[in-house]
Design a protein around this motif. Structure first.
Motif, PDB file in Angstrom:
ATOM      1  N   MET A   1      11.630  -5.918   3.440  1.00 15.49           N
ATOM      2  CA  MET A   1      10.991  -4.953   2.577  1.00 15.49           C
ATOM      3  C   MET A   1      11.130  -3.547   3.168  1.00 15.49           C
ATOM      4  O   MET A   1      11.071  -3.370   4.380  1.00 15.49           O
ATOM      5  N   ALA A   2      11.294  -2.605   2.294  1.00 12.73           N
ATOM      6  CA  ALA A   2      11.448  -1.210   2.713  1.00 12.73           C
ATOM      7  C   ALA A   2      10.081  -0.575   2.955  1.00 12.73           C
ATOM      8  O   ALA A   2       9.087  -0.971   2.352  1.00 12.73           O
ATOM      9  N   PRO A   3      10.026   0.402   3.852  1.00 11.50           N
ATOM     10  CA  PRO A   3       8.750   1.087   4.089  1.00 11.50           C
ATOM     11  C   PRO A   3       8.345   1.912   2.868  1.00 11.50           C
ATOM     12  O   PRO A   3       9.181   2.453   2.151  1.00 11.50           O
ATOM     13  N   ILE A   4       7.064   2.024   2.642  1.00 10.57           N
ATOM     14  CA  ILE A   4       6.534   2.764   1.501  1.00 10.57           C
ATOM     15  C   ILE A   4       6.213   4.189   1.957  1.00 10.57           C
ATOM     16  O   ILE A   4       5.506   4.380   2.956  1.00 10.57           O
ATOM     17  N   PRO A   5       6.720   5.199   1.246  1.00  5.68           N
ATOM     18  CA  PRO A   5       6.430   6.584   1.656  1.00  5.68           C
ATOM     19  C   PRO A   5       4.973   6.944   1.411  1.00  5.68           C
ATOM     20  O   PRO A   5       4.332   6.450   0.480  1.00  5.68           O
ATOM     21  N   ASP A   6       4.468   7.800   2.265  1.00  4.02           N
ATOM     22  CA  ASP A   6       3.075   8.241   2.166  1.00  4.02           C
ATOM     23  C   ASP A   6       3.019   9.489   1.285  1.00  4.02           C
ATOM     24  O   ASP A   6       3.003  10.618   1.768  1.00  4.02           O
TER      25      ASP A   6
END
Length: 59
Positions: A1-6
């Motif tokens: 899974m890709a990191p989620i931007p803040d």
């Protein structure tokens, strides 16, 4: 899974900068040409074009 931007902190930061700019706390430290290049370039192009057409007419 890709990191989620803040995105929430980014939006808050952008809103704080916009508010500070509206209050006049942040000054624009860019140089003259960096600020006004979009006005200078068309004028210079028009001068070059008009200069080229005037030289052709004088021959």
């Amino acid at each position: 899974m890709a990191p989620i931007p803040d995105t929430t902190s980014f939006i808050q930061k952008m809103e704080m900068e916009r508010e500070a700019r509206e209050r006049g706390e942040i000054r624009d430290n860019r140089g003259f040409f960096a600020k006004y290049w979009m006005y200078i370039v068309p004028v210079v192009l028009l001068l070059f074009i008009s200069g080229a057409t005037n030289q052709d007419a004088s021959k």
